[in-house]
Design a protein around this motif. Sequence first.
Motif, PDB file in Angstrom:
ATOM      1  N   ALA A 190       1.408  -1.242   0.258  1.00  0.00           N
ATOM      2  CA  ALA A 190      -0.152  -0.171  -0.136  1.00  0.00           C
ATOM      3  C   ALA A 190       0.404   1.175  -0.193  1.00  0.00           C
ATOM      4  CB  ALA A 190      -1.164   0.298   1.095  1.00  0.00           C
ATOM      5  N   GLY A 191       0.606   1.948  -0.572  1.00  0.00           N
ATOM      6  CA  GLY A 191       1.421   3.198  -1.011  1.00  0.00           C
ATOM      7  C   GLY A 191       0.582   4.471  -0.537  1.00  0.00           C
ATOM      8  N   VAL A 192       0.607   5.751  -0.897  1.00  0.00           N
ATOM      9  CA  VAL A 192       0.421   7.049  -0.338  1.00  0.00           C
ATOM     10  C   VAL A 192       1.442   8.439  -0.732  1.00  0.00           C
ATOM     11  CG1 VAL A 192       0.622   7.476   1.908  1.00  0.00           C
ATOM     12  CG2 VAL A 192      -1.098   8.390   1.016  1.00  0.00           C
ATOM     13  N   GLY A 193       0.908   9.028  -2.010  1.00  0.00           N
ATOM     14  CA  GLY A 193       1.708  10.179  -2.431  1.00  0.00           C
ATOM     15  C   GLY A 193       0.608  11.788  -2.965  1.00  0.00           C
ATOM     16  N   MET A 194       1.804  12.186  -3.274  1.00  0.00           N
ATOM     17  CA  MET A 194       1.442  13.196  -3.715  1.00  0.00           C
ATOM     18  C   MET A 194       1.623  13.296  -5.270  1.00  0.00           C
ATOM     19  SD  MET A 194      -0.743  15.135  -1.634  1.00  0.00           S
ATOM     20  CE  MET A 194      -0.601  16.558  -2.538  1.00  0.00           C
ATOM     21  N   SER A 195       1.599  13.907  -6.149  1.00  0.00           N
ATOM     22  CA  SER A 195       2.567  14.543  -7.499  1.00  0.00           C
ATOM     23  C   SER A 195       1.540  15.382  -7.747  1.00  0.00           C
ATOM     24  CB  SER A 195       1.099  13.304  -8.654  1.00  0.00           C
ATOM     25  OG  SER A 195      -0.470  13.040  -8.945  1.00  0.00           O
ATOM     26  N   TYR A 196       2.368  15.803  -8.455  1.00  0.00           N
ATOM     27  CA  TYR A 196       2.511  17.931  -8.902  1.00  0.00           C
ATOM     28  C   TYR A 196       2.192  17.851 -10.981  1.00  0.00           C
ATOM     29  CZ  TYR A 196       3.367  22.055 -10.639  1.00  0.00           C
ATOM     30  OH  TYR A 196       2.933  23.449 -11.171  1.00  0.00           O
ATOM     31  N   ALA A 197       1.437  17.930 -11.968  1.00  0.00           N
ATOM     32  CA  ALA A 197       1.832  17.479 -13.259  1.00  0.00           C
ATOM     33  C   ALA A 197       2.062  18.909 -13.987  1.00  0.00           C
ATOM     34  CB  ALA A 197       0.628  17.684 -13.363  1.00  0.00           C
ATOM     35  N   MET A 198       3.832  19.333 -14.587  1.00  0.00           N
ATOM     36  CA  MET A 198       4.304  20.485 -14.399  1.00  0.00           C
ATOM     37  C   MET A 198       3.759  21.355 -15.638  1.00  0.00           C
ATOM     38  SD  MET A 198       8.505  21.572 -14.482  1.00  0.00           S
ATOM     39  CE  MET A 198       8.606  19.837 -16.280  1.00  0.00           C
ATOM     40  N   ASN A 199       3.173  20.035 -16.418  1.00  0.00           N
ATOM     41  CA  ASN A 199       2.614  19.880 -18.327  1.00  0.00           C
ATOM     42  C   ASN A 199       1.971  19.348 -17.929  1.00  0.00           C
ATOM     43  OD1 ASN A 199       4.996  19.287 -19.132  1.00  0.00           O
ATOM     44  ND2 ASN A 199       6.180  20.397 -19.144  1.00  0.00           N
ATOM     45  N   PRO A 200       1.453  19.060 -19.440  1.00  0.00           N
ATOM     46  CA  PRO A 200       1.060  17.919 -19.933  1.00  0.00           C
ATOM     47  C   PRO A 200       1.715  16.427 -19.712  1.00  0.00           C
ATOM     48  CG  PRO A 200      -0.230  19.948 -21.186  1.00  0.00           C
ATOM     49  CD  PRO A 200       1.042  20.372 -20.227  1.00  0.00           C
ATOM     50  N   ARG A 209       5.645   4.009   0.485  1.00  0.00           N
ATOM     51  CA  ARG A 209       4.846   2.596   0.383  1.00  0.00           C
ATOM     52  C   ARG A 209       5.376   1.563   1.552  1.00  0.00           C
ATOM     53  NH1 ARG A 209       6.005   1.240  -5.768  1.00  0.00           N
ATOM     54  NH2 ARG A 209       4.730   3.383  -5.936  1.00  0.00           N
ATOM     55  N   TYR A 210       4.891   1.326   1.824  1.00  0.00           N
ATOM     56  CA  TYR A 210       4.665  -0.667   2.642  1.00  0.00           C
ATOM     57  C   TYR A 210       4.413  -1.176   2.455  1.00  0.00           C
ATOM     58  CZ  TYR A 210       3.429  -3.752   6.418  1.00  0.00           C
ATOM     59  OH  TYR A 210       3.796  -4.365   7.578  1.00  0.00           O
ATOM     60  N   TYR A 211       5.592  -1.865   1.880  1.00  0.00           N
ATOM     61  CA  TYR A 211       5.680  -3.548   1.184  1.00  0.00           C
ATOM     62  C   TYR A 211       5.795  -4.907   2.541  1.00  0.00           C
ATOM     63  CZ  TYR A 211       7.273  -1.760  -2.709  1.00  0.00           C
ATOM     64  OH  TYR A 211       7.268  -0.665  -4.480  1.00  0.00           O
ATOM     65  N   GLN A 212       4.729  -5.540   2.615  1.00  0.00           N
ATOM     66  CA  GLN A 212       3.969  -6.804   3.597  1.00  0.00           C
ATOM     67  C   GLN A 212       4.423  -8.309   2.677  1.00  0.00           C
ATOM     68  OE1 GLN A 212       3.960  -7.516   7.125  1.00  0.00           O
ATOM     69  NE2 GLN A 212       4.277  -9.322   6.237  1.00  0.00           N
ATOM     70  N   SER A 213       5.545  -8.560   3.008  1.00  0.00           N
ATOM     71  CA  SER A 213       5.935 -10.245   2.441  1.00  0.00           C
ATOM     72  C   SER A 213       4.922 -11.525   3.244  1.00  0.00           C
ATOM     73  CB  SER A 213       7.343 -10.883   2.918  1.00  0.00           C
ATOM     74  OG  SER A 213       7.823 -11.774   2.479  1.00  0.00           O
ATOM     75  N   ALA A 234       9.311   2.030   1.801  1.00  0.00           N
ATOM     76  CA  ALA A 234       9.833   3.150   1.018  1.00  0.00           C
ATOM     77  C   ALA A 234       9.542   4.151   1.224  1.00  0.00           C
ATOM     78  CB  ALA A 234      10.291   1.535   0.199  1.00  0.00           C
ATOM     79  N   ILE A 235      10.689   5.112   1.095  1.00  0.00           N
ATOM     80  CA  ILE A 235      10.506   6.468   0.363  1.00  0.00           C
ATOM     81  C   ILE A 235      10.685   6.770  -0.857  1.00  0.00           C
ATOM     82  CG2 ILE A 235       9.804   9.334   1.507  1.00  0.00           C
ATOM     83  CD1 ILE A 235       9.617   7.463   3.824  1.00  0.00           C
ATOM     84  N   SER A 236      10.391   7.026  -1.902  1.00  0.00           N
ATOM     85  CA  SER A 236      11.031   7.710  -3.316  1.00  0.00           C
ATOM     86  C   SER A 236      10.396   9.096  -3.495  1.00  0.00           C
ATOM     87  CB  SER A 236      10.439   6.269  -4.750  1.00  0.00           C
ATOM     88  OG  SER A 236       9.196   6.319  -4.259  1.00  0.00           O
ATOM     89  N   LEU A 237      11.253   9.789  -4.707  1.00  0.00           N
ATOM     90  CA  LEU A 237      10.663  10.412  -5.650  1.00  0.00           C
ATOM     91  C   LEU A 237      11.136   9.708  -6.829  1.00  0.00           C
ATOM     92  CD1 LEU A 237      12.644  12.841  -3.885  1.00  0.00           C
ATOM     93  CD2 LEU A 237      10.483  13.032  -3.329  1.00  0.00           C
ATOM     94  N   GLY A 238      10.157  11.061  -7.555  1.00  0.00           N
ATOM     95  CA  GLY A 238      10.097  10.159  -9.300  1.00  0.00           C
ATOM     96  C   GLY A 238       9.759  10.904 -10.163  1.00  0.00           C
ATOM     97  N   CYS A 239       9.845  11.052 -11.575  1.00  0.00           N
ATOM     98  CA  CYS A 239       9.170  12.178 -12.201  1.00  0.00           C
ATOM     99  C   CYS A 239       8.824  10.807 -13.491  1.00  0.00           C
ATOM    100  CB  CYS A 239      10.292  12.723 -12.778  1.00  0.00           C
ATOM    101  SG  CYS A 239       9.540  13.742 -14.545  1.00  0.00           S
ATOM    102  N   ILE A 240       7.466  10.902 -13.594  1.00  0.00           N
ATOM    103  CA  ILE A 240       7.263  10.011 -15.367  1.00  0.00           C
ATOM    104  C   ILE A 240       6.541  11.190 -16.639  1.00  0.00           C
ATOM    105  CG2 ILE A 240       6.382   7.886 -14.021  1.00  0.00           C
ATOM    106  CD1 ILE A 240       3.360   9.430 -13.394  1.00  0.00           C
ATOM    107  N   TYR A 241       6.473  10.194 -17.456  1.00  0.00           N
ATOM    108  CA  TYR A 241       6.351  10.806 -18.422  1.00  0.00           C
ATOM    109  C   TYR A 241       5.558  10.529 -19.996  1.00  0.00           C
ATOM    110  CZ  TYR A 241       7.181  12.933 -23.509  1.00  0.00           C
ATOM    111  OH  TYR A 241       7.345  13.918 -25.365  1.00  0.00           O
ATOM    112  N   ASN A 242       4.628  12.099 -20.200  1.00  0.00           N
ATOM    113  CA  ASN A 242       3.615  11.253 -20.733  1.00  0.00           C
ATOM    114  C   ASN A 242       3.717  11.237 -22.799  1.00  0.00           C
ATOM    115  OD1 ASN A 242       0.963  10.978 -21.743  1.00  0.00           O
ATOM    116  ND2 ASN A 242      -0.262  12.726 -21.269  1.00  0.00           N
ATOM    117  N   LEU A 243       3.576   9.664 -22.878  1.00  0.00           N
ATOM    118  CA  LEU A 243       3.805   8.796 -23.545  1.00  0.00           C
ATOM    119  C   LEU A 243       3.076   9.321 -24.951  1.00  0.00           C
ATOM    120  CD1 LEU A 243       5.622   6.035 -23.609  1.00  0.00           C
ATOM    121  CD2 LEU A 243       7.205   7.537 -23.494  1.00  0.00           C
ATOM    122  N   SER A 244       1.556   9.133 -23.780  1.00  0.00           N
ATOM    123  CA  SER A 244       0.484   9.768 -25.239  1.00  0.00           C
ATOM    124  C   SER A 244       0.364  11.017 -26.190  1.00  0.00           C
ATOM    125  CB  SER A 244      -0.889   8.922 -23.991  1.00  0.00           C
ATOM    126  OG  SER A 244      -1.168   8.449 -23.993  1.00  0.00           O
ATOM    127  N   GLY A 245       1.379  12.126 -25.216  1.00  0.00           N
ATOM    128  CA  GLY A 245       1.181  13.335 -25.439  1.00  0.00           C
ATOM    129  C   GLY A 245      -0.608  14.202 -25.152  1.00  0.00           C
TER     130      GLY A 245
END
Length: 247
Positions: A190-200, A209-213, A234-245
Amino acid sequence: MDQTKNLLLSLLFFFLLSIQAKSQLYVGLEGGGSKNYLNTNISNLVSTEYNPSYGFAVGIPVLYKVNDWLAFQADPNYMQKNYQLARTDFFQGVYQDNTNTYIQLPLMAHLSFGGRQLKGFLNLGGYGGYWLSAHIKGTMPNILDEPAYTNSVNNAQPNNVFDEFTPYNYNEKYQFDNTKDNRIELGLLAGVGMSYAMNPQYLFFGEARYYQSMSDQQKNYQLNLVPQYNETVAISLGCIYNLSGKN
């Protein structure tokens, strides 16, 4: 009857078209830290404790967004699940650090809420992993070599195991035993977080995120084995790119 059937089929067709029109595919990169606990019962062990240890994690999130609030996410990643075995009391100073690396594939439902650019989200799902490698480092008493000094010379009681034996330090790759080590790990997350769309195209996020084996680290190679399960935050930061445009 035929008219009703045709109407339902038409509605289903337009619904599928609307989903396809709104769907978006994102791919990106994330990295962060992990803190792992070895969940086991040590009531049968004297002067022994398991301590959590920190590690790191990197992943490639792939997100398929169905609509504004629902998406499905796969997140192949490389994660450390470390822990320490430490002795206490008379055996203080005896320890072993276990560095364990896993490759994992989490599969999740991604539920988001909030405004147009800034959103909160919740991830729920499961994962499968493989125990890729391990390294052990620690100190133990060398029972074959007494120290140059000893309290027994002065007829005094030793205060620590190293008053009787010299310490032996080791730092080596762990050799897996296929009859004992269970290298397949399955579990829930289970995970919880925040996201920010800088542009499309670009979306930045942070997540905890919490992992339970649900699978034991050991195979059932003897009777009355005490199960051992990984619990990982686990705590992470990242960026994703919109392939669909699409916006």
